[in-house]
Motif scaffolding. Structure first.
Motif, PDB file in Angstrom:
ATOM      1  N   ASP A  13     -73.942  39.069  -8.024  1.00 39.21           N
ATOM      2  CA  ASP A  13     -73.442  39.358  -6.672  1.00 39.21           C
ATOM      3  C   ASP A  13     -74.524  39.079  -5.627  1.00 39.21           C
ATOM      4  OD1 ASP A  13     -71.164  40.243  -7.982  1.00 39.21           O
ATOM      5  OD2 ASP A  13     -72.013  42.248  -8.220  1.00 39.21           O
ATOM      6  N   ASN A  14     -74.732  40.035  -4.742  1.00 34.52           N
ATOM      7  CA  ASN A  14     -75.784  39.784  -3.741  1.00 34.52           C
ATOM      8  C   ASN A  14     -76.970  40.711  -3.964  1.00 34.52           C
ATOM      9  OD1 ASN A  14     -74.848  42.183  -2.704  1.00 34.52           O
ATOM     10  ND2 ASN A  14     -75.206  41.572  -0.583  1.00 34.52           N
ATOM     11  N   GLU A  15     -77.158  41.106  -5.218  1.00 31.41           N
ATOM     12  CA  GLU A  15     -78.295  41.979  -5.525  1.00 31.41           C
ATOM     13  C   GLU A  15     -79.475  41.160  -6.042  1.00 31.41           C
ATOM     14  OE1 GLU A  15     -79.296  46.146  -7.753  1.00 31.41           O
ATOM     15  OE2 GLU A  15     -78.134  44.672  -8.862  1.00 31.41           O
ATOM     16  N   VAL A  16     -80.639  41.370  -5.436  1.00 26.87           N
ATOM     17  CA  VAL A  16     -81.833  40.676  -5.896  1.00 26.87           C
ATOM     18  C   VAL A  16     -82.700  41.668  -6.655  1.00 26.87           C
ATOM     19  CG1 VAL A  16     -83.900  39.408  -5.206  1.00 26.87           C
ATOM     20  CG2 VAL A  16     -81.789  39.181  -3.871  1.00 26.87           C
ATOM     21  N   ARG A  17     -83.003  41.320  -7.902  1.00 29.11           N
ATOM     22  CA  ARG A  17     -83.906  42.168  -8.687  1.00 29.11           C
ATOM     23  C   ARG A  17     -85.236  41.431  -8.789  1.00 29.11           C
ATOM     24  NH1 ARG A  17     -80.653  42.253 -13.844  1.00 29.11           N
ATOM     25  NH2 ARG A  17     -79.706  40.467 -12.803  1.00 29.11           N
ATOM     26  N   MET A  18     -86.256  42.014  -8.213  1.00 28.62           N
ATOM     27  CA  MET A  18     -87.551  41.323  -8.213  1.00 28.62           C
ATOM     28  C   MET A  18     -88.698  42.228  -8.647  1.00 28.62           C
ATOM     29  SD  MET A  18     -87.957  40.680  -4.112  1.00 28.62           S
ATOM     30  CE  MET A  18     -89.745  40.626  -3.943  1.00 28.62           C
ATOM     31  N   TYR A  19     -89.709  41.577  -9.208  1.00 25.57           N
ATOM     32  CA  TYR A  19     -90.856  42.297  -9.763  1.00 25.57           C
ATOM     33  C   TYR A  19     -92.127  41.601  -9.290  1.00 25.57           C
ATOM     34  CZ  TYR A  19     -93.981  44.276 -13.350  1.00 25.57           C
ATOM     35  OH  TYR A  19     -95.000  44.928 -14.017  1.00 25.57           O
ATOM     36  N   ALA A  20     -93.085  42.391  -8.842  1.00 22.79           N
ATOM     37  CA  ALA A  20     -94.392  41.801  -8.505  1.00 22.79           C
ATOM     38  C   ALA A  20     -95.474  42.484  -9.323  1.00 22.79           C
ATOM     39  CB  ALA A  20     -94.696  41.968  -7.020  1.00 22.79           C
ATOM     40  N   CYS A  21     -96.408  41.693  -9.828  1.00 24.17           N
ATOM     41  CA  CYS A  21     -97.562  42.267 -10.504  1.00 24.17           C
ATOM     42  C   CYS A  21     -98.373  43.006  -9.443  1.00 24.17           C
ATOM     43  CB  CYS A  21     -98.412  41.175 -11.127  1.00 24.17           C
ATOM     44  SG  CYS A  21     -97.557  40.410 -12.503  1.00 24.17           S
ATOM     45  N   GLY A 194    -104.490  53.000 -30.286  1.00 26.59           N
ATOM     46  CA  GLY A 194    -105.079  51.859 -29.571  1.00 26.59           C
ATOM     47  C   GLY A 194    -104.630  51.860 -28.136  1.00 26.59           C
ATOM     48  N   ARG A 195    -104.694  50.683 -27.512  1.00 27.00           N
ATOM     49  CA  ARG A 195    -104.261  50.578 -26.110  1.00 27.00           C
ATOM     50  C   ARG A 195    -103.608  49.223 -25.892  1.00 27.00           C
ATOM     51  NH1 ARG A 195    -108.137  47.578 -23.073  1.00 27.00           N
ATOM     52  NH2 ARG A 195    -110.114  47.354 -24.166  1.00 27.00           N
ATOM     53  N   PRO A 196    -102.713  49.141 -24.904  1.00 39.33           N
ATOM     54  CA  PRO A 196    -102.001  47.883 -24.687  1.00 39.33           C
ATOM     55  C   PRO A 196    -102.888  46.820 -24.069  1.00 39.33           C
ATOM     56  CG  PRO A 196    -101.425  49.470 -22.983  1.00 39.33           C
ATOM     57  CD  PRO A 196    -102.316  50.195 -23.954  1.00 39.33           C
ATOM     58  N   GLY A 197    -102.575  45.561 -24.340  1.00 47.47           N
ATOM     59  CA  GLY A 197    -103.176  44.454 -23.590  1.00 47.47           C
ATOM     60  C   GLY A 197    -102.480  44.400 -22.235  1.00 47.47           C
ATOM     61  N   TRP A 198    -103.082  43.686 -21.294  1.00 48.28           N
ATOM     62  CA  TRP A 198    -102.552  43.643 -19.929  1.00 48.28           C
ATOM     63  C   TRP A 198    -101.176  42.963 -19.867  1.00 48.28           C
ATOM     64  CZ3 TRP A 198    -104.413  39.278 -16.263  1.00 48.28           C
ATOM     65  CH2 TRP A 198    -103.821  39.413 -15.007  1.00 48.28           C
ATOM     66  N   HIS A 199    -101.012  41.853 -20.618  1.00 47.53           N
ATOM     67  CA  HIS A 199     -99.796  41.044 -20.459  1.00 47.53           C
ATOM     68  C   HIS A 199     -98.538  41.787 -20.888  1.00 47.53           C
ATOM     69  CE1 HIS A 199    -102.877  38.166 -19.814  1.00 47.53           C
ATOM     70  NE2 HIS A 199    -103.315  38.294 -21.054  1.00 47.53           N
ATOM     71  N   ILE A 200     -98.642  42.554 -21.972  1.00 55.58           N
ATOM     72  CA  ILE A 200     -97.455  43.251 -22.473  1.00 55.58           C
ATOM     73  C   ILE A 200     -96.955  44.279 -21.455  1.00 55.58           C
ATOM     74  CG2 ILE A 200     -98.639  45.146 -23.722  1.00 55.58           C
ATOM     75  CD1 ILE A 200     -95.706  43.183 -25.146  1.00 55.58           C
ATOM     76  N   GLU A 201     -97.878  44.818 -20.671  1.00 54.91           N
ATOM     77  CA  GLU A 201     -97.497  45.862 -19.710  1.00 54.91           C
ATOM     78  C   GLU A 201     -96.382  45.373 -18.790  1.00 54.91           C
ATOM     79  OE1 GLU A 201    -100.959  47.109 -17.529  1.00 54.91           O
ATOM     80  OE2 GLU A 201    -102.054  47.702 -19.337  1.00 54.91           O
ATOM     81  N   CYS A 202     -96.577  44.174 -18.234  1.00 60.23           N
ATOM     82  CA  CYS A 202     -95.612  43.689 -17.240  1.00 60.23           C
ATOM     83  C   CYS A 202     -94.282  43.301 -17.881  1.00 60.23           C
ATOM     84  CB  CYS A 202     -96.201  42.524 -16.458  1.00 60.23           C
ATOM     85  SG  CYS A 202     -97.418  43.099 -15.251  1.00 60.23           S
TER      86      CYS A 202
END
Ligand code: AMP
Ligand code: ZN
Length: 486
Positions: A13-21, A194-202
């Motif tokens: 429809d007219n919904e924009v779903r956007m993500y920014a790092c 452990g801890r997550p890598g940066w890329h998987i987070e996003c």
């Protein structure tokens, strides 16, 4: 993804779903970071103005190599270390009139990240090493490189890289999960400690909030490779679906012609610039003056010009709202305002050409000022001209005369954090006007006028001098006294 400018249309429809790092909260953000965040803010404001319903999610990277290293060095928990910089980021963003996106924090999503990695492993897309780390097997994703258009044909299967940031053209299996190290923060999860890598987070946060496929993913140009390439590989290999439909990358900000860096000493935060005596609105205006995709070279001359431009716009609005005009309308003014709005929309629709939009509003201001001087503006023209100015400001957000309180809080921050030596005389002068409210100023001006009417010139001069000393500029016009903050 196609490396061409394409017609934008949302998936649903007219919904924009956007993500920014979002920011990595290990230090204060610099104005390069804010060039990118302002560019995305401008994009989402323009999408809303164009009638779209926008869901805009930004993450806060509150765990990565630098954060782990710095918090371990200071001997404080990760959350305690990042809280200060997260707060600073939110304050700086608000100071720059960035509308707050929906925010998600990496440390609130660690179990979901572990689940995602477990699914990748189940599908043979990830593998565990002896120490308990997990890597993504990029040989399993033949499309690797499709965003950055790099050719990784000769890549070596099984070669690994475990740091979050690495040099260009280095295509290796990258870390999804890092085994715990002595003295460093770690989390207990279904795939071990452990801890997550940066890329998987996003990948995890964007898909959780916006779905497996969403409309637009944004960040600075340095994120194209490896960060966004890795997000695509993880996400698309797991879901079998396209991850993000459109990509939006802001070009890096240069400073006086060189790459901004700490070692060159040409590195500025928002607070640095304000302490030097510059207004937040000038900084925002400057950072939008070149379209996001083009190189923007930060200079102090440019910043001064930006301040002048903002002043001209604000003065024009003041003139519109304070002028005593004859009844009626001048069709030429309505036409001028209408054409300006059409032109601004057209140039912003063309890959957000902010420079052209600014040029359009300035042409209107010039023409309308000339009409004012010639006595050709009528009472009913004000609404049309103000309307165009408001449309401009819905996207650019520089017209509100609210620099003074923002400057004052940065001044308070500098004093409380021991940065007094960085406070410039220019800033002190600028901050002066922050001590008076609009009502205080109006009252003083009324007193000044009353004294003059009573021919008590000594008294009226005294009021005027007080206002000037407090950073208030007073102009006598044929419509009476006009004032503004310096
Ligand atoms: P970081 O806090 O380092 O994760 O960066 C936050 C955002 O700022 C990312 O989208 C980066 O790509 C972007 N960025 C970093 N340096 C610059 C720069 N000099 N000019 C424009 N954007 C930048
Ligand atoms: Zn990211």
């Amino acid at each position: 993804m196609s490396a061409r400018v394409e017609e934008f249309c949302p998936l649903q429809d007219n919904e924009v779903r956007m993500y920014a790092c979002g920011p990595t909260v290990y230090d204060y953000g610099h104005i390069g970071n804010f060039r990118t965040f302002i560019a995305v803010d401008l994009l989402q404001r323009f999408l809303r103005q164009s009638g779209y319903k926008v869901r805009y999610v930004m993450n806060i990277t509150d765990v990565d190599d630098k954060i782990i290293r710095n918090s371990a060095r200071e001997g404080v928990p990760v959350r305690q270390y990042t809280a200060k910089y997260e707060k600073a980021f939110l304050e700086d963003a608000a100071t720059l009139n960035i509308q707050q996106p929906e925010l998600v924090r990496a440390t609130d999503h660690i179990p979901a990240m572990a689940d995602f990695i477990a699914k990748l492993e189940e599908k043979g897309l990830a593998y565990r090493t002896d120490d308990g780390s997990y890597y993504f097997r990029i040989a399993k994703f033949p499309a690797y490189g499709k965003l950055s258009k790099k050719d990784f044909a000769g890549m070596e299967d099984g070669a690994r890289v475990d740091v979050d940031e690495y040099e260009k053209d280095n295509a290796r299996d990258f870390a999804l999960w890092k085994a715990p190290k002595e003295g460093e923060a770690s989390w207990k999860t279904g795939i071990g400690r452990g801890r997550p890598g940066w890329h998987i987070e996003c990948s995890v946060m964007s898909m959780q909030e916006l779905g497996e496929t969403f409309d637009l993913h944004a960040g600075g140009e340095d994120l194209i490779f490896p960060h966004h390439e890795n997000e695509i590989a993880q996400s698309e290999s797991l879901t079998g679906k396209m991850f993000a439909h459109f990509w939006f990358h802001a070009r890096f900000l240069l400073v006086e012609g060189e790459k901004m860096s700490k070692s060159l000493g040409n590195f500025f935060t928002l607070r640095d610039l304000v302490l030097k005596g510059h207004k937040p609105s000038s900084i925002r205006y400057l950072l939008t003056s070149v379209p996001y995709r083009n190189q923007l070279n930060f200079t102090f001359d440019g910043l001064k010009q930006a301040a002048t431009s903002v002043d001209r716009l604000r003065n024009f609005r003041l003139r519109l709202s304070q002028a005593q005009l004859p009844q009626g309308s001048n069709d030429a003014m309505a036409k001028l305002a209408g054409e300006t709005m059409v032109r601004m929309k057209a140039v912003l629709e063309d890959d957000l050409n902010t420079a052209q939009a600014q040029a359009a509003i300035f042409e209107m201001v010039r023409a309308a000022n000339a009409a004012f001087d010639a006595g050709e503006v009528r009472k009913d023209d004000v609404t049309a001209l103000l309307g165009a100015l408001e449309k401009f400001d819905e996207v650019f957000a520089v017209l509100a005369d609210d620099d003074a309180p923002k400057i004052k809080s940065i001044l308070d921050w500098a004093r409380s954090e021991g940065h007094e030596k960085d406070i410039s005389p220019e800033l002190i002068e600028l901050a002066g006007s922050a001590t008076l409210s609009d009502a205080d100023i109006e009252k003083k001006i009324a007193e000044m006028n009353a004294a003059r009417t009573a021919r008590n010139f000594k008294e009226s001069d005294r009021h005027r001098a007080e206002l000037t000393a407090a950073g208030i500029v007073i102009e006598n016009t044929k419509d009476g006294v006009r004032w503004r903050r310096k």
